[in-house]
Scaffold this motif. Structure first.
Motif, PDB file in Angstrom:
ATOM      1  N   MET B 216       5.281  10.543  -1.733  1.00 24.19           N
ATOM      2  CA  MET B 216       5.420   9.191  -1.170  1.00 24.19           C
ATOM      3  C   MET B 216       5.377   8.139  -2.274  1.00 24.19           C
ATOM      4  O   MET B 216       4.510   8.195  -3.138  1.00 24.19           O
ATOM      5  CB  MET B 216       4.271   8.927  -0.196  1.00 24.19           C
ATOM      6  CG  MET B 216       4.632   9.192   1.245  1.00 24.19           C
ATOM      7  SD  MET B 216       3.188   8.869   2.271  1.00 24.19           S
ATOM      8  CE  MET B 216       3.588   9.842   3.697  1.00 24.19           C
TER       9      MET B 216
ATOM     10  N   LEU C  41      11.662  10.192   6.960  1.00 26.39           N
ATOM     11  CA  LEU C  41      10.884   8.954   6.838  1.00 26.39           C
ATOM     12  C   LEU C  41      10.398   8.785   5.404  1.00 26.39           C
ATOM     13  O   LEU C  41      10.485   7.701   4.818  1.00 26.39           O
ATOM     14  CB  LEU C  41       9.685   8.966   7.789  1.00 26.39           C
ATOM     15  CG  LEU C  41       9.969   8.803   9.274  1.00 26.39           C
ATOM     16  CD1 LEU C  41       8.673   8.878  10.070  1.00 26.39           C
ATOM     17  CD2 LEU C  41      10.676   7.478   9.534  1.00 26.39           C
ATOM     18  N   VAL C  42       9.891   9.880   4.838  1.00 19.13           N
ATOM     19  CA  VAL C  42       9.320   9.780   3.489  1.00 19.13           C
ATOM     20  C   VAL C  42      10.411   9.580   2.458  1.00 19.13           C
ATOM     21  O   VAL C  42      10.310   8.729   1.569  1.00 19.13           O
ATOM     22  CB  VAL C  42       8.489  11.048   3.177  1.00 19.13           C
ATOM     23  CG1 VAL C  42       8.131  11.085   1.707  1.00 19.13           C
ATOM     24  CG2 VAL C  42       7.246  11.085   4.026  1.00 19.13           C
ATOM     25  N   HIS C  45      11.823   6.040   2.872  1.00 12.58           N
ATOM     26  CA  HIS C  45      10.846   4.943   2.848  1.00 12.58           C
ATOM     27  C   HIS C  45      11.163   3.843   3.842  1.00 12.58           C
ATOM     28  O   HIS C  45      11.164   2.668   3.496  1.00 12.58           O
ATOM     29  CB  HIS C  45      10.768   4.331   1.444  1.00 12.58           C
ATOM     30  CG  HIS C  45       9.800   5.049   0.591  1.00 12.58           C
ATOM     31  ND1 HIS C  45       8.468   5.122   0.869  1.00 12.58           N
ATOM     32  CD2 HIS C  45       9.988   5.749  -0.559  1.00 12.58           C
ATOM     33  CE1 HIS C  45       7.859   5.839  -0.063  1.00 12.58           C
ATOM     34  NE2 HIS C  45       8.768   6.245  -0.942  1.00 12.58           N
ATOM     35  N   LEU C  52       3.420   5.110   7.357  1.00 16.18           N
ATOM     36  CA  LEU C  52       4.185   6.303   7.008  1.00 16.18           C
ATOM     37  C   LEU C  52       3.264   7.528   6.987  1.00 16.18           C
ATOM     38  O   LEU C  52       3.570   8.581   7.550  1.00 16.18           O
ATOM     39  CB  LEU C  52       4.820   6.098   5.637  1.00 16.18           C
ATOM     40  CG  LEU C  52       5.773   7.170   5.128  1.00 16.18           C
ATOM     41  CD1 LEU C  52       6.937   7.340   6.071  1.00 16.18           C
ATOM     42  CD2 LEU C  52       6.275   6.807   3.739  1.00 16.18           C
TER      43      LEU C  52
END
Lengths: 659, 216, 114
Positions: B216, C41-42, C45, C52
């Motif tokens: 992330m 999603l990751v 972003h 998240l």
């Protein structure tokens, strides 16, 4: 003497280490020779193998657990006496610092993991299947594995003293002290592996008894009809299965730090020693409830039996047990309030800790109310039970004092803490185990123990206990911290320490009386022919002492609690518990197997290999364990039937068969 | 179909001499011993779950402690761990199908699906080993930092579980091949698949907490 | 011997089980979807970091349910009595999350300090 042997002896047998180790070497050698000689002389090797080593019978496994636990109580007790001797007077040179460290480490480790745990498992094995009307535990083969893993792990820890050096970082083994840089010898590895191996066995026992209790109760026995000891075992199993894996992880990661050079708990490369403490106590706190709840169960049985009354507040007793087993999981931080993880964290865990006192208090009042207006008989189990109540009340009260987080900054690691936890662990667990041992002794062995020496043991141990530990509360307030090997004079610590040592000796004398009592009992062999010497209430007393191999010829039909009492009062027909000839069917029993023992020997070999970094041993052990597991997986012929005739014959001889 | 399955079961039981306590139950629960073992295994899974939880706790606390070494973001290869994830998800599915076919008494299909499951498991372990070796080659070893110690231990423990599962499944495939589907082998097929699905659950959390949050 | 008498499998227990393993197929598809969602999603972003993280965790938790109910027959005991294992596992999940969550909470001071 060849040079290599000299080196080996110096390094691993530690012949240079003075009379203590030398004496232990000689004693171990003599004891081993004595055992081997006796077994050979009386031609008992075959008997040992067939009757004990390969057995999967829960009754025999229970007896083996108890013998091992008493041996370990002796070992841990000797450690305690050595420590108290060293601390009796200021500036003593009886032990050096190194040996003192080793002895307090093994004392704690042995007493918790190799005395208390096997002692509760002994009572699990002896009582639970008989109390619920089962013929064995759910997984008898696994039960044997659990025992042998424990036994060989205990052996592994005990040989450390004379082979490479004992662990010396405390029974909690906190890093960074226990990391390779600060504890370079094999001692710490012994600790990690012995605990790991016995921990695997404990998890298996937890699963085993949980399944046994949930699924193998006699016909008609609802959960709320179970004897309270069985309930306490169920609560302890919940604690075991959810707590022990945390110990497994903590030990494994510390071992990785030591053998692979990882950085979980090191001070360098981002390691965090506090995480070990966190994981250790995620297990460690539930662990104290694991060893106390079965003792609570024993007290409930003993008080009901010897007051001739059903237990007061059965449902609240069950609720209290389950509440303790669940809330016991959210109190672990009180062991390291001083780590200082913040007011909110400490407050939460302080309050959770205090909440535990509520269900415990409920139990104490229920025991008192059961005795109230009961016809009390002062037998040995009852004496230990009654002695437990004030002892545990004081221990509990000081526990609540320690739970007050800000105050704990004063008590932490002082002798106040030492006195507190000995008061709950001895006053609770040890008294409970003694009570349980005396209570079920006739059921285990078929004969009674003589009272007189037992009463001497009781009074010496009890008075000795208070003389030993009450001064330690004062010492704590006077600033004496735990784990110091000596102290200067002039601090005012001398007198309380001296008194405390006298108390410790008195407890030792009590233990000797207990051993003498057992020896006398074995010689006299006053048989228990009734099977119900205490006028008991629960199912195990409906069986002869000792119970036949298959326990119940026909599985009894149960309705309500204390069924055996109800049968004796004529409220239930005798036929509901006793076998009728027409109902006897072939009995399905597990076959004996030597593999649990062999498997555990391989674990032991692997443990030695890891302790000393000997890769070939580890490979042999790994292959051996895998081989044993696969052999078991492919084994389909694992049980047999006892034919009807044999059962009928046994039951007729016992005079139990109904028309 | 039903009667032929029943007949084949009948024959199998007779040959083995298995004592069926509960003929009315589904096949893996038919012996009392088997149903105890299934409950025991579920409870074992609960203990194993706590074991992984503690390793996760360790990892989450140490994940930022990279000590100037490589971070997850620098190391993890999205394609690599996504491949591993899909392989393991698929193997959980094929293992489930093996259980399904077991209930229908189809010995050959059970063996086929189990072999496929074990092979998928093997390729998963192979990919993971490749990943580990690659990291070690570029200096990201287990000794480098607390983060890497925790990473290798957590992911490696799961990998060891999968490897044990493959060996175990192989032994069960042999037993089904030799003895057919009876209450004992059925219970073994059922339990090894419980284990396999459980490892998939653990992996989903590894995927999320270690890899996804890592990048992330 | 009567004790050893073998009995045919009663197929009624499985009457509900279809010829096609719908349950497993649905489970598989759901698990794929629940993996692809957080991955997308990751990788792209689309939302800020904190939501998240929670979204990814939520997908993982949903996957537990897929595996437990569609693959592992979480509440079934095959007719062998109460579903003790469901209770045990549920408590196990609670403790698992408790140990991780509480460890983070307890250890947070260390991150501030270092």
């Amino acid at each position: 003497m060849p040079a290599w042997f000299h080196q080996f002896a110096d390094k691993y047998l530690m012949w240079q280490e003075g009379p203590l180790i030398m004496g232990s070497d000689v004693l171990i050698l003599l004891a081993s020779i004595g055992i081997i000689f006796t077994l050979t002389y009386f031609k008992k090797w075959g008997w040992l193998w067939r009757e004990w080593i390969v057995t999967v019978d829960h009754k025999k496994i229970g007896i083996m657990y108890m013998i091992a636990a008493i041996l370990m109580l002796f070992r841990g007790g000797v450690d305690a006496e050595l420590m108290r001797t060293q601390l009796a007077l200021p500036n003593m040179h009886f032990l050096n610092a190194e040996h003192y460290d080793e002895i307090f480490t093994t004392h704690g480790t042995i007493m918790i993991l190799f005395m208390a745990m096997p002692f509760i498992f002994a009572l699990f094995n002896v009582a639970v299947p008989l109390q619920i009307g089962a013929r064995d535990v759910a997984f008898p083969y696994v039960n044997a594995i659990s025992f042998w893993l424990f036994f060989l792990a205990a052996l592994l820890l005990n040989i450390s003293f004379v082979l490479g050096g004992s662990p010396n970082a405390g029974w909690t083994s906190y890093p960074p002290l226990s990391e390779l840089g600060f504890s370079p010898g094999p001692g710490e590895n012994y600790y990690l592996l012995a605990l790991q191996i016995t921990g695997i066995g404990s998890i298996a026992t937890g699963i085993n008894f949980m399944v046994t209790i949930l699924r193998m109760r006699a016909k008609g026995m609802r959960l709320m009809d179970m004897p309270l000891f069985t309930w306490s075992v169920l609560a302890a199993c919940v604690l075991i299965i959810f707590a022990f894996p945390a110990l497994t992880v903590a030990l494994a990661l510390l071992l990785l730090d030591r053998v692979l050079g990882t950085h979980f708990f090191t001070m360098l490369h981002g390691g965090n020693p506090m995480m070990f403490i966190n994981l250790f106590w995620i297990w460690g706190h539930p662990e104290v409830y694991i060893v106390i709840l079965p003792a609570f169960g024993v007290f409930s049985e003993v008080i009901a039996t010897f007051s001739k009354k059903p237990i007061f507040g059965y449902k609240s007793m069950v609720f209290a047990l389950m509440a303790i087993s669940i809330v016991g999981f959210v109190t672990w931080v009180h062991h390291f309030f001083t780590m200082g993880s913040g007011a909110d964290v400490n407050t939460f865990f302080a309050i959770a800790t205090m909440i535990i006192a509520i269900p415990t208090g409920v139990k104490v009042f229920n025991w008192l109310f059961t005795m109230y207006r009961g016809r009390i008989r002062m037998t040995l189990p009852m004496m230990w039970t009654i002695a437990f109540i004030p002892c545990f009340a004081i221990g509990g009260a000081t526990g609540v004092m320690l739970a007050v987080a800000p105050a704990d900054y004063q008590y932490h690691n002082s002798y106040f803490l030492i006195a507190h936890f000995h008061q709950v662990l001895i006053g609770g667990t040890v008294f409970g185990m003694f009570a349980g041992m005396y209570y079920w002794w006739p059921k285990m062995f078929g004969f009674m123990l003589p009272d007189k020496l037992g009463k001497w043991a009781f009074w010496f141990f009890n008075i000795g206990f208070y003389v030993c530990f009450l001064p330690q509360y004062a010492l704590g307030f006077m600033g004496m911290t735990r784990r110091i090997y000596t102290y200067p004079s002039g601090l005012g610590w001398t007198v309380p320490n001296f008194i405390s040592t006298i108390g410790a000796y008195a407890m030792g004398v009590g233990f000797i009386f207990m051993v003498a009592q057992i020896v006398q009992g074995i010689i006299e062999r006053k048989l228990d022919v009734t099977g119900d010497p205490w006028d008991g209430r629960t199912l195990e007393w409906s069986l002869p002492s000792p119970a036949p191999h298959y326990n119940f010829a026909t599985i009894p039909t149960v309705s309500g609690r204390d069924v055996w009492w109800a049968v004796k009062q004529g409220e239930l027909p005798k036929s509901s518990l006793f076998p009728a000839k027409k109902d006897v069917k072939p009995i399905h029993m597990p076959k004996s197997s030597g593999r649990p023992f062999i498997l555990s020997v391989f674990f032991f070999i692997g443990g030695v290999g890891l302790v000393f970094g000997l890769l070939p041993l580890d490979i042999i052990a790994g292959l051996g364990v895998a081989f044993c597991l696969f052999r078991r997986s492919f084994e389909y012929d694992t049980d047999y039937y006892i034919p009807v005739d044999e059962v009928v014959e046994t039951e007729t001889t016992l005079g139990r068969l109904q028309a | 179909m039903s009667s032929s399955v029943a007949a084949s079961h009948h024959a199998a039981h007779h040959a083995e001499g298995i004592h069926v306590d509960h003929p009315e139950r589904s096949v893996e629960y038919q012996t009392e011993d088997g149903s105890l073992k299934i409950l025991g295994f579920w409870i074992f899974l609960a203990t194993d779950m706590i074991l992984f939880a503690c390793l996760f706790a360790m990892f989450v606390v140490l994940r930022t402690h990279i000590d100037g070494g490589p971070s997850g973001k620098q190391l993890f290869d999205v394609t690599g761990f996504t491949e591993e994830t899909f392989i393991l998800l698929t193997s959980s599915f094929t293992g489930g199908i093996a259980t399904f076919e077991m209930h229908r008494g189809k010995k050959g299909r059970v063996i086929g699906w189990l072999i496929l499951t074990a092979l998928l498991g093997l390729s998963f372990v192979g990919l993971e080993l490749k990943e580990f070796i690659h990291y070690a080659h570029i200096g990201a070893t287990i000794q480098r930092s607390a983060f890497l110690s925790a990473f290798f231990t957590l992911v490696g423990t799961h990998g060891c579980h999968v490897s044990v599962g493959i060996l175990w499944m192989t032994s069960i495939i042999l037993q089904v091949a030799k003895r057919g589907i009876n209450p004992i082998t059925a219970r073994k097929v059922f339990i090894v698949n419980l284990y396999w699905h459980f490892l998939d659950v653990v992996w989903v959390f590894l995927f999320t907490v270690v890899y996804l949050m890592g990048v992330m | 011997m009567a004790e050893h008498a073998s009995q045919p499998v009663n197929q009624q227990e499985h009457a509900h089980e279809a010829r096609f393993p719908w349950q497993y197929v649905i489970g598989f598809v759901l698990s794929l979807i629940l993996t692809i969602i957080p991955l997308e999603l990751v990788l792209h972003h689309v939302i800020p970091l904190s939501p998240l993280t929670w979204a990814a965790l939520a997908c993982a938790v949903l996957q537990i349910f897929v595996q437990l109910f569609l693959f592992m027959h979480f509440t079934s005991t095959g007719g062998s009595g109460p579903a003790y294992h469901s209770v045990t596992l549920t408590i196990g999940f609670l403790f698992a999350f408790l140990f991780v969550g509480a460890s983070i909470w307890i250890m947070t001071f260390n991150n501030i300090a270092s």
